[in-house]
Design an enzyme around this catalytic site. Structure first.
Site, PDB file in Angstrom:
ATOM      1  N   SER A 125      -1.593 -29.865  -3.467  1.00 28.20           N
ATOM      2  CA  SER A 125      -0.618 -30.910  -2.747  1.00 28.20           C
ATOM      3  C   SER A 125      -0.482 -31.005  -1.614  1.00 28.20           C
ATOM      4  CB  SER A 125       0.102 -31.740  -4.059  1.00 28.20           C
ATOM      5  OG  SER A 125       0.934 -32.156  -3.685  1.00 28.20           O
ATOM      6  N   TYR A 130       7.690 -29.124  -9.891  1.00 30.67           N
ATOM      7  CA  TYR A 130       5.742 -29.220  -9.797  1.00 30.67           C
ATOM      8  C   TYR A 130       4.872 -29.082  -7.851  1.00 30.67           C
ATOM      9  CZ  TYR A 130       1.704 -31.745  -8.513  1.00 30.67           C
ATOM     10  OH  TYR A 130       0.106 -32.446  -8.189  1.00 30.67           O
ATOM     11  N   LYS A 133       2.862 -25.640  -7.255  1.00 35.14           N
ATOM     12  CA  LYS A 133       1.199 -25.820  -5.982  1.00 35.14           C
ATOM     13  C   LYS A 133       1.587 -24.687  -5.045  1.00 35.14           C
ATOM     14  CE  LYS A 133      -0.977 -28.770  -8.028  1.00 35.14           C
ATOM     15  NZ  LYS A 133      -1.851 -28.041  -9.420  1.00 35.14           N
TER      16      LYS A 133
HETATM   17  P1  NAD Z   1      -4.250 -35.544 -15.037  1.00 36.87           P
HETATM   18  O1  NAD Z   1      -3.925 -34.699 -15.964  1.00 36.87           O
HETATM   19  O2  NAD Z   1      -5.129 -36.652 -14.830  1.00 36.87           O
HETATM   20  O3  NAD Z   1      -5.257 -34.101 -14.929  1.00 36.87           O
HETATM   21  C1  NAD Z   1      -4.973 -33.260 -15.716  1.00 36.87           C
HETATM   22  C2  NAD Z   1      -6.244 -32.118 -16.497  1.00 36.87           C
HETATM   23  O4  NAD Z   1      -5.882 -31.135 -16.806  1.00 36.87           O
HETATM   24  C3  NAD Z   1      -5.700 -33.567 -17.843  1.00 36.87           C
HETATM   25  O5  NAD Z   1      -7.373 -33.469 -18.401  1.00 36.87           O
HETATM   26  C4  NAD Z   1      -5.300 -31.949 -18.732  1.00 36.87           C
HETATM   27  O6  NAD Z   1      -5.373 -32.562 -20.148  1.00 36.87           O
HETATM   28  C5  NAD Z   1      -5.581 -31.077 -18.311  1.00 36.87           C
HETATM   29  N1  NAD Z   1      -4.524 -29.572 -18.038  1.00 36.87           N
HETATM   30  C6  NAD Z   1      -3.689 -29.869 -18.673  1.00 36.87           C
HETATM   31  N2  NAD Z   1      -3.114 -28.679 -18.279  1.00 36.87           N
HETATM   32  C7  NAD Z   1      -4.094 -28.351 -19.297  1.00 36.87           C
HETATM   33  C8  NAD Z   1      -4.108 -27.284 -20.024  1.00 36.87           C
HETATM   34  N3  NAD Z   1      -3.622 -25.858 -19.688  1.00 36.87           N
HETATM   35  N4  NAD Z   1      -5.476 -26.403 -20.270  1.00 36.87           N
HETATM   36  C9  NAD Z   1      -6.455 -27.524 -20.218  1.00 36.87           C
HETATM   37  N5  NAD Z   1      -6.238 -28.160 -19.652  1.00 36.87           N
HETATM   38  C10 NAD Z   1      -5.202 -28.794 -19.275  1.00 36.87           C
HETATM   39  O7  NAD Z   1      -3.966 -35.319 -13.314  1.00 36.87           O
HETATM   40  P2  NAD Z   1      -4.664 -35.943 -11.666  1.00 36.87           P
HETATM   41  O8  NAD Z   1      -4.263 -36.674 -10.889  1.00 36.87           O
HETATM   42  O9  NAD Z   1      -6.633 -35.633 -12.336  1.00 36.87           O
HETATM   43  O10 NAD Z   1      -4.792 -34.247 -10.883  1.00 36.87           O
HETATM   44  C11 NAD Z   1      -5.853 -33.465 -11.592  1.00 36.87           C
HETATM   45  C12 NAD Z   1      -4.738 -31.819 -10.153  1.00 36.87           C
HETATM   46  O11 NAD Z   1      -4.499 -32.486  -9.238  1.00 36.87           O
HETATM   47  C13 NAD Z   1      -3.584 -31.366 -10.894  1.00 36.87           C
HETATM   48  O12 NAD Z   1      -3.549 -29.554 -10.721  1.00 36.87           O
HETATM   49  C14 NAD Z   1      -2.838 -31.497 -10.202  1.00 36.87           C
HETATM   50  O13 NAD Z   1      -1.610 -30.994 -10.413  1.00 36.87           O
HETATM   51  C15 NAD Z   1      -3.528 -32.370  -8.823  1.00 36.87           C
HETATM   52  N6  NAD Z   1      -2.714 -33.077  -7.683  1.00 36.87           N
HETATM   53  C16 NAD Z   1      -2.643 -34.770  -8.078  1.00 36.87           C
HETATM   54  C17 NAD Z   1      -2.043 -35.270  -7.371  1.00 36.87           C
HETATM   55  C18 NAD Z   1      -2.453 -36.568  -8.324  1.00 36.87           C
HETATM   56  O14 NAD Z   1      -1.202 -37.571  -7.337  1.00 36.87           O
HETATM   57  N7  NAD Z   1      -3.224 -36.997  -8.870  1.00 36.87           N
HETATM   58  C19 NAD Z   1      -1.804 -35.349  -6.124  1.00 36.87           C
HETATM   59  C20 NAD Z   1      -1.830 -33.925  -5.932  1.00 36.87           C
HETATM   60  C21 NAD Z   1      -2.455 -32.710  -6.669  1.00 36.87           C
HETATM   61  C1  WQD Z   2       4.689 -42.786  -2.986  1.00 34.31           C
HETATM   62  C2  WQD Z   2       5.584 -44.233  -3.026  1.00 34.31           C
HETATM   63  C3  WQD Z   2       7.776 -43.752  -3.834  1.00 34.31           C
HETATM   64  C4  WQD Z   2       6.912 -45.600  -7.542  1.00 34.31           C
HETATM   65  C5  WQD Z   2       3.701 -37.993  -5.833  1.00 34.31           C
HETATM   66  C6  WQD Z   2       4.454 -35.744  -6.084  1.00 34.31           C
HETATM   67  C7  WQD Z   2       3.453 -35.536  -4.503  1.00 34.31           C
HETATM   68  C8  WQD Z   2       1.924 -35.617  -5.589  1.00 34.31           C
HETATM   69  C9  WQD Z   2       1.047 -37.383  -4.889  1.00 34.31           C
HETATM   70  C10 WQD Z   2       0.689 -35.459  -7.796  1.00 34.31           C
HETATM   71  C11 WQD Z   2       6.692 -43.299  -2.174  1.00 34.31           C
HETATM   72  C12 WQD Z   2       7.335 -45.835  -3.603  1.00 34.31           C
HETATM   73  C13 WQD Z   2       6.754 -44.842  -6.093  1.00 34.31           C
HETATM   74  C14 WQD Z   2       7.115 -47.101  -8.219  1.00 34.31           C
HETATM   75  C15 WQD Z   2       7.802 -46.740  -5.103  1.00 34.31           C
HETATM   76  N1  WQD Z   2       1.241 -35.616  -7.129  1.00 34.31           N
HETATM   77  N2  WQD Z   2       7.922 -45.708  -5.144  1.00 34.31           N
HETATM   78  N3  WQD Z   2       8.064 -47.137  -7.043  1.00 34.31           N
HETATM   79  O1  WQD Z   2       5.703 -39.296  -3.702  1.00 34.31           O
HETATM   80  O2  WQD Z   2       4.108 -39.777  -1.994  1.00 34.31           O
HETATM   81  O3  WQD Z   2       3.810 -38.424  -4.338  1.00 34.31           O
HETATM   82  O4  WQD Z   2       2.707 -37.899  -6.340  1.00 34.31           O
HETATM   83  O5  WQD Z   2       0.319 -34.651  -8.457  1.00 34.31           O
HETATM   84  O6  WQD Z   2       3.417 -34.479  -5.119  1.00 34.31           O
HETATM   85  O7  WQD Z   2       5.359 -36.262  -5.217  1.00 34.31           O
HETATM   86  O8  WQD Z   2       3.637 -40.795  -4.416  1.00 34.31           O
HETATM   87  O9  WQD Z   2       3.245 -42.808  -6.008  1.00 34.31           O
HETATM   88  O10 WQD Z   2       5.292 -41.509  -6.513  1.00 34.31           O
HETATM   89  O11 WQD Z   2       5.232 -42.515  -5.054  1.00 34.31           O
HETATM   90  O12 WQD Z   2       8.893 -47.274  -4.191  1.00 34.31           O
HETATM   91  O13 WQD Z   2       7.972 -46.827  -9.012  1.00 34.31           O
HETATM   92  O14 WQD Z   2       5.567 -45.198  -3.424  1.00 34.31           O
HETATM   93  O15 WQD Z   2       9.151 -43.783  -3.627  1.00 34.31           O
HETATM   94  O16 WQD Z   2       7.398 -43.541  -1.654  1.00 34.31           O
HETATM   95  P1  WQD Z   2       4.489 -39.539  -4.387  1.00 34.31           P
HETATM   96  P2  WQD Z   2       3.642 -42.381  -5.251  1.00 34.31           P
END
Ligand code: NAD
Ligand code: WQD
Length: 339
Positions: free
Chosen positions: A125, A150, A154
């Site tokens: 991330s 969180y 990472k």
């Molecule tokens: P998500 O929660 O939709 O998907 C994660 C999946 O992992 C889920 O299906 C959950 O059931 C499964 N899971 C959780 N813990 C587990 C475990 N211990 N064993 C087996 N399965 C498990 O989330 P996502 O948005 O698809 O994110 C996927 C990955 O990307 C995550 O590692 C997340 O941290 C990372 N990531 C997400 C974002 C974002 O904003 N969505 C941003 C940066 C990184």
């Molecule tokens: C985006 C913008 C908020 C909600 C987070 C995690 C990061 C990654 C992605 C993954 C910001 C604003 C948000 C709301 C708002 N995670 N906002 N009202 O914070 O950039 O990143 O998600 O797994 O690790 O920190 O994303 O979508 O929460 O916010 O005004 O109800 O929207 O302040 O400027 P962020 P976000």
């Protein structure tokens, strides 16, 4: 064509990546404990692609379950999405996050090593970057100490994987630093389905638009940005999914551990997202301004030149596409996968 194990493959990014993997002709084994997802997503992935995948319900902290998967399937590479991702929750229950995300990742790479599988793509991330860096963020900029647990998980997993690849040249590891994934598959059949109150902007906006929530709170209107609201790099989840296929190809050919930013390189403010969503989709999003959210930075967007140059990847979708596709998913599935 390769045999890919996708941990967390039933989740938001995982399910979209499974579609792209299957469409590209790969075989897919999903390993997911369904703690934050629904098996229905995988039913739909298979319907969309007219291809089947193998689903194993299990937890990455369960070494025996992982060993069974590696024994039963000739896996070439692993894409590791499994983990917990709610920033606020990680402050309340840090041990659960350390266990799922850090111990879970250790358990996975141990099982990979036992099975002689050394190709890994890890979901990292942009949160790993030091907050003092000025955007556009590039991969050579220093990482920091994330302000939440969180983000800390990472960073720790990234560092652990880097050290592992230095110690043992058999490993080939991609760290993909996602910026802000939004959007959904064009069909609207799969998308983001957060449980409870959404933490992230995009699902909050779509839930207000569909009538599940009253109004959006915009966190902060006095940042040093174009209109005072926070600026982020939103990336279409299908572009993000495709980055995993590019990283996979790269990693099947090279050793070591390397990080790539996956973002569009463009910053959009919260107001811009809300206003563009309304224009593109013809729906209103009620909102109010609220105080800044703790831990938020004013601006974060990617320098994506390394991914473009080295992975042969290029984002295809505009902000308008992302917002149209998010809405298409939400309006077709007002309650997510429940109905
Ligand atoms: P998500 O929660 O939709 O998907 C994660 C999946 O992992 C889920 O299906 C959950 O059931 C499964 N899971 C959780 N813990 C587990 C475990 N211990 N064993 C087996 N399965 C498990 O989330 P996502 O948005 O698809 O994110 C996927 C990955 O990307 C995550 O590692 C997340 O941290 C990372 N990531 C997400 C974002 C974002 O904003 N969505 C941003 C940066 C990184
Ligand atoms: C985006 C913008 C908020 C909600 C987070 C995690 C990061 C990654 C992605 C993954 C910001 C604003 C948000 C709301 C708002 N995670 N906002 N009202 O914070 O950039 O990143 O998600 O797994 O690790 O920190 O994303 O979508 O929460 O916010 O005004 O109800 O929207 O302040 O400027 P962020 P976000």
């Amino acid at each position: 064509m390769a045999n890919i194990l996708v941990t967390g493959g039933a989740g938001y990014i995982g399910s979209h990546t499974c579609v792209e993997l299957l469409n590209a002709g790969h075989s897919v084994v999903v390993f997911d404990n369904l703690s934050n997802s629904s098996e229905e997503a995988l039913v739909r992935v298979q319907a969309l692609t007219a291809k089947s995948l193998i689903f194993v319900e299990g937890d990455i902290r369960d070494a025996n379950a992982l060993d069974q998967v590696f024994a039963a399937h000739q896996i070439d590479a692993v894409i590791h999405f499994a983990g917990l991702k709610a920033v606020g929750e990680s402050q309340q229950i840090p041990l659960v996050y350390f266990d799922n995300n850090i111990a879970g990742s250790i358990s996975l790479v141990q099982a990979m090593q036992r099975a002689n599988v050394f190709n890994l793509v890890f979901s990292s991330s942009a949160t790993v970057y030091d907050e003092a860096n000025i955007s556009p963020l590039n991969e050579d900029m220093p990482t920091g100490m994330p302000s939440n647990n969180y983000g800390y998980t990472k960073l720790i997993v990234e560092q652990m994987l880097q050290k592992l690849a230095i110690a043992d040249a058999r490993w080939s590891i991609a760290l993909l630093r996602y910026f802000n994934p939004v959007g959904a598959h064009k069909s609207g059949r799969i998308g983001e389905d957060p449980q409870g109150i959404p933490n992230n902007l995009m699902p909050y906006v779509t839930q207000v638009a569909v009538g599940r929530r009253e109004k959006l709170s915009i966190f902060g209107q006095d940042y040093d940005t174009v209109d005072g609201t926070g600026v982020r790099d939103y990336i279409h989840v299908v572009d993000l999914a495709n980055a995993h296929l590019c990283a996979l190809n790269n990693r099947l050919e090279a050793a070591g551990c390397r990080a790539w930013n996956i973002g569009t390189g463009n910053g959009s403010s919260v107001l811009e997202v809300k206003n563009t969503f309304e224009q593109v989709n013809g729906v209103a999003v009620a909102f109010e301004f609220a105080p800044r959210r703790e831990g938020d930075v004013a601006t974060s967007f990617a320098d994506n030149a390394r991914a473009i140059a080295e992975l042969g990847w290029k984002p295809q979708y505009t902000l308008e596409d992302m917002l149209a596709d998010s809405w298409n998913w939400q309006k077709q599935n007002p309650e997510g996968y429940k109905k």
